[in-house]
Design an enzyme around this catalytic site. Structure first.
Site: not given
Lengths: 437, 403
Positions: B208, B139
């Site tokens: 998440h 990322e």
């Protein structure tokens, strides 16, 4: 002369890399490499890989350079004929001038810093000029350079005027970043210098993006002339950082036109490269990702230039990235605030003897490329350039308050809508720099 | 310089929006004239009530101004086309990619897989692997790569497979995305869009279920928007792509399958404006993203109990649209903020500060901020339910606020 054709033959199996812990960990870990036959002239170990996976071993491949490099002249070996010169007179003078500019500029920076003209962290490049000059002087204006906080000389080599860099350091409005960047954030759109980054490693993905842009232009936008390459300069400390590896992977995966130039000066502030790295041979990490990894003597501008030429041509052709490790040294401390107590004076002396500028000077004089006077006149010219830069910076205005809010957003509507229903950037106080945003 | 233009839907929509009436009193129907309809950039379907001060005389089952009552009307007679929110995002993305060849997408599984929530489905086949780039799982580096590409002329959209993963890209987002335009003295612009699904889902676990808007909000030089309906999703996506500023577009995992009708004509919304969801008189409820639906559900109950809440979807998380908010505060004098962010340092906390600073004199009561608990989101369904704000809590809060 084309080295590429003859030297990149089929990979031959060899014992897997010479591990650092198998030799004595002296402060000059690469010494072992250069102790070969006295006729060994060139230091670059270039590796070629078979592009079809799976990847084979890294193969160090000694190469004999028919032309004399600078250090060999310093060691007393004369070159026989001028037909074997690596550079022409013009090129030599250009390289010399660029290195002198870099050196004198950094010395002037130190002076100005101690006189209170600039503040903060200033990281000087003395001793490493060969890397900057060797690489950047081969680039076109459209090629991109990404650097770290030790970026003054990269900016100068890329073409940013000394005036612009010096006034940026003074924090004046005429600086290349309007005084908003400072020593560690040199940017120039005109010269395609996209930083200047304070955190190590964070510039490498940006460089990868610039290279991606170039590939995108060529393949998606179908711009035939889009063969621009990107150089990412960073140090040995960065080579233990995740971003470095992530970008090596992506660059090799997509064959991006980028060259990763490691300026291994053996020290990350006070941390010796050997104390921080399990395998200090950084060039070996290139082949681990499927790209060429090269080690070069970074105190020798001609050797750097030779390696750079090949790497740049590879990138321009579309054959992907190269990892170049330049063994170099910084003569000063990490920054002007660094007392530099940890480095062994003997080590410093050894590298001072390999000063790239003196080496090039000696090479040019002994090969009759230039005489003492011509070189002296270059030095004098640079002195004048720098005096002018300092004078210009002294006389330049400081940034006014109105500049405070100007460049936060490319579109200042980003400051939003105020209680009165108007965009905040339409508030007259905005241009005065006093608006509440 | 970018010119953000405010797309207006076709005006024929207003006169035919009979089903969007939510007048509590019969009198408001006869009083309604075409001039009442607020022509804001976003409010297609919201006629303004001009008399709602007295209590309702009948039970209202639908207090939601914008929700299309698809069961009543036939699809052929209504303008626009129906789709799900993720399809609206894709439509916006596709239109922008067709319009400008420099627009590209990069992220994990955006290409061949079509995106983990199918926002980029089919785009790689249409535009090629380089324009819809499947990145390795890195990322920080691919966000940085997007930033470098933006600085050198492209317009990338960087997708975080889950917004939480962008925590790994914080270095690039904070240092480079937000700052480089400024530190370069305005030389380089960074027109990236960073987007992805965030928020609390259905038992996805703590990592998440993160709300990153609170972590990013302090970064100078970026804009943040949150979409909540297919209409504003497409409009904000297009606006974000066209913007010269770096924009972070927050989507919500649970909203991707929302169905709604959106115009056929092209429209682009304003990144800085808030959306009036339901005009009212008694209390201003400020919300965004998924909490909008909890608020509207609570609004149904509240209307039946006689309250008239004004619901505003702030949409622009950074900067706040203080004009819309201020107008509302001046009208109702009571503010309730309902958000999914954590209590500490969340969007609600900043909003409370901004409103207090600017409109303190207009407040009759302290601002109430309902946020999620400062708890890592638990896996168990019951615990997860109690972490986020539920409609019953909103009803209670309004009742207390309006005493």
């Amino acid at each position: 002369m084309s080295f590429s054709a003859t030297n990149f033959a089929q990979p031959r199996p060899v014992p897997v890399g010479i591990r650092s812990n198998e030799k004595s960990l002296s402060s000059d870990p690469f010494r072992f490499r250069f102790r070969g036959s006295p006729s060994f002239l060139g230091s670059p170990h270039s590796l070629r890989f078979n592009p079809t996976p799976p990847l084979k071993l890294a193969i160090p491949h000694s190469r004999r350079s028919p032309a004399a490099a600078v250090t060999d002249v310093s060691n007393g070996k004369m070159v026989k004929s001028s037909a074997n010169m690596l550079i022409t007179k013009e090129e030599g003078l250009e390289l010399y001038e660029d290195m002198i500019l870099g050196r004198f500029f950094e010395d002037m920076c130190a002076q100005m810093y101690y006189r209170g003209k600039m503040f903060g962290f200033v990281h000087l490049y003395n001793g490493q000029e060969a890397v900057s000059t060797g690489f950047i002087k081969l680039l076109k204006k459209e090629d991109t350079v990404v650097s770290t906080y030790r970026d003054h000389v990269h900016a100068l080599s890329k073409g940013v005027p000394a005036r612009a860099v010096m006034s940026e350091l003074f924090g004046k409005a005429t600086g290349c970043c309007r005084g908003q960047g400072g020593s560690m954030h040199m940017f120039s759109k005109e010269h395609n210098l996209i930083g200047g980054f304070a955190f190590i490693g964070e510039g490498i993905p940006v460089a990868t993006g610039a290279a991606f842009s170039s590939k995108y232009r060529r393949e998606v936008l179908k711009e035939a002339s889009a063969d621009h390459v990107t150089l990412a300069f960073f140090g040995d400390g960065t080579c233990n950082n995740g971003q470095f590896y992530e970008c090596l992977n992506m660059a090799a995966l997509w064959k991006l036109p980028i060259i990763f130039v490691v300026e291994n000066n053996l020290w990350a502030i006070g941390m010796s490269h050997l104390r921080a790295t399990s395998d200090p041979e950084i060039w070996k990490k290139g082949p681990a990702f499927g790209m060429a990894g090269v080690h070069v003597d970074g105190m020798d501008v001609l050797k750097v230039r030779e390696v750079a030429k090949e790497a740049i041509e590879r990138a321009r052709r579309g054959d992907g990235p190269t990892l170049v490790e330049c063994e170099t040294y910084r003569f000063r401390g990490h920054s002007l605030a660094d007392p530099d107590e940890l480095r062994d004076p003997a080590e410093k002396a050894r590298y001072a003897a390999r000063d790239p500028i003196s080496a090039l000077k000696k090479y040019m004089i002994e090969n009759k490329l230039a005489n003492e006077q011509e070189l002296k006149s270059i030095e004098k010219k640079i002195d004048e350039v720098l005096d002018d830069a300092v004078e210009y910076s002294d006389e330049s205005p400081l940034p006014p308050r109105s500049q405070l809010l100007e460049n936060v957003f490319a579109d200042p509507k980003g400051f939003g809508i105020g209680p009165d229903g108007k965009y905040r950037c339409e508030d007259p106080k905005f241009t005065q720099g006093t608006a509440h945003v | 310089m970018a010119t953000l233009f405010q797309g207006l839907p076709s005006s024929t929509a207003f006169s035919s929006s009979n089903k969007f009436n939510h007048a509590p009193a019969p009198t408001s129907f006869s009083e309604r004239k075409s001039s009442i309809v607020t022509v804001r950039s976003d409010a297609r379907w919201s006629p303004v009530l001009n008399s709602a001060t007295h209590k309702p005389q009948r039970l209202i089952t639908n207090a939601v101004a914008t929700k299309a009552d698809s069961s009543l009307a036939s699809t052929s007679s209504k303008p626009g086309h129906e789709l799900l929110l993720f399809e609206a995002l894709r439509e916006g993305l596709e239109e922008e990619m067709e319009r400008d060849p420099c627009v590209c997408v990069m992220g994990e599984d955006v290409g061949h897989y079509g995106g983990s929530y199918k926002v980029t489905k089919g785009l790689a086949t249409k535009f090629g692997d380089l324009r819809v780039l499947d990145t390795p799982i890195a990322e920080n580096s691919f966000t940085g790569m997007g930033i470098g590409a933006a600085m050198t002329g492209l317009r990338p959209i960087i997708e975080g497979m889950n917004m939480g993963f962008l925590l790994l890209a914080f270095n690039q987002i904070s240092n480079n995305c937000g700052m480089l335009h400024y530190t370069s003295g305005g030389q380089f612009k960074i027109p990236v869009v960073i987007r992805g699904p965030g928020g609390v889902g259905r038992q996805l676990g703590a990592e998440h279920s993160q709300r990153l808007e609170s972590y990013f909000q302090s970064i100078p030089g970026i804009q943040m928007v949150a979409c909540s309906t297919p209409y504003n999703a497409k409009g904000l996506m297009k606006a974000a792509i066209r913007s010269e500023n770096p924009v972070i577009l927050f989507e919500h995992v649970l909203l991707y399958n929302l169905k709604d009708r959106i115009p056929d004509e092209e429209y682009v919304l304003s990144l800085e404006e808030a959306e009036m969801v339901r005009p009212g008189e008694h209390v201003t409820i400020l919300t965004y993203s998924r909490m909008r639906y909890h608020v509207m559900q609570a609004a149904k109950t509240l209307v039946n109990k006689g309250y008239d809440p004004e619901v505003i979807d702030i949409r622009s998380l950074k900067p706040f649209d203080l004009h819309t908010i201020g107008k509302s505060v001046k009208k109702t004098h009571r503010v309730l903020i309902v958000e999914e962010c954590m209590r500490t340092g969340g969007i609600g906390a900043s909003l409370t500060a901004a409103i207090t600073e600017n409109f303190n004199d207009d407040l009759d009561a302290p601002i109430v901020c309902l946020s999620s608990q400062d708890v890592p989101t638990p896996y168990a369904g019951t615990l997860e339910e109690w972490t986020v704000v539920q409609p019953a809590q909103i009803v209670t809060a309004v009742e207390q606020l309006c005493q």
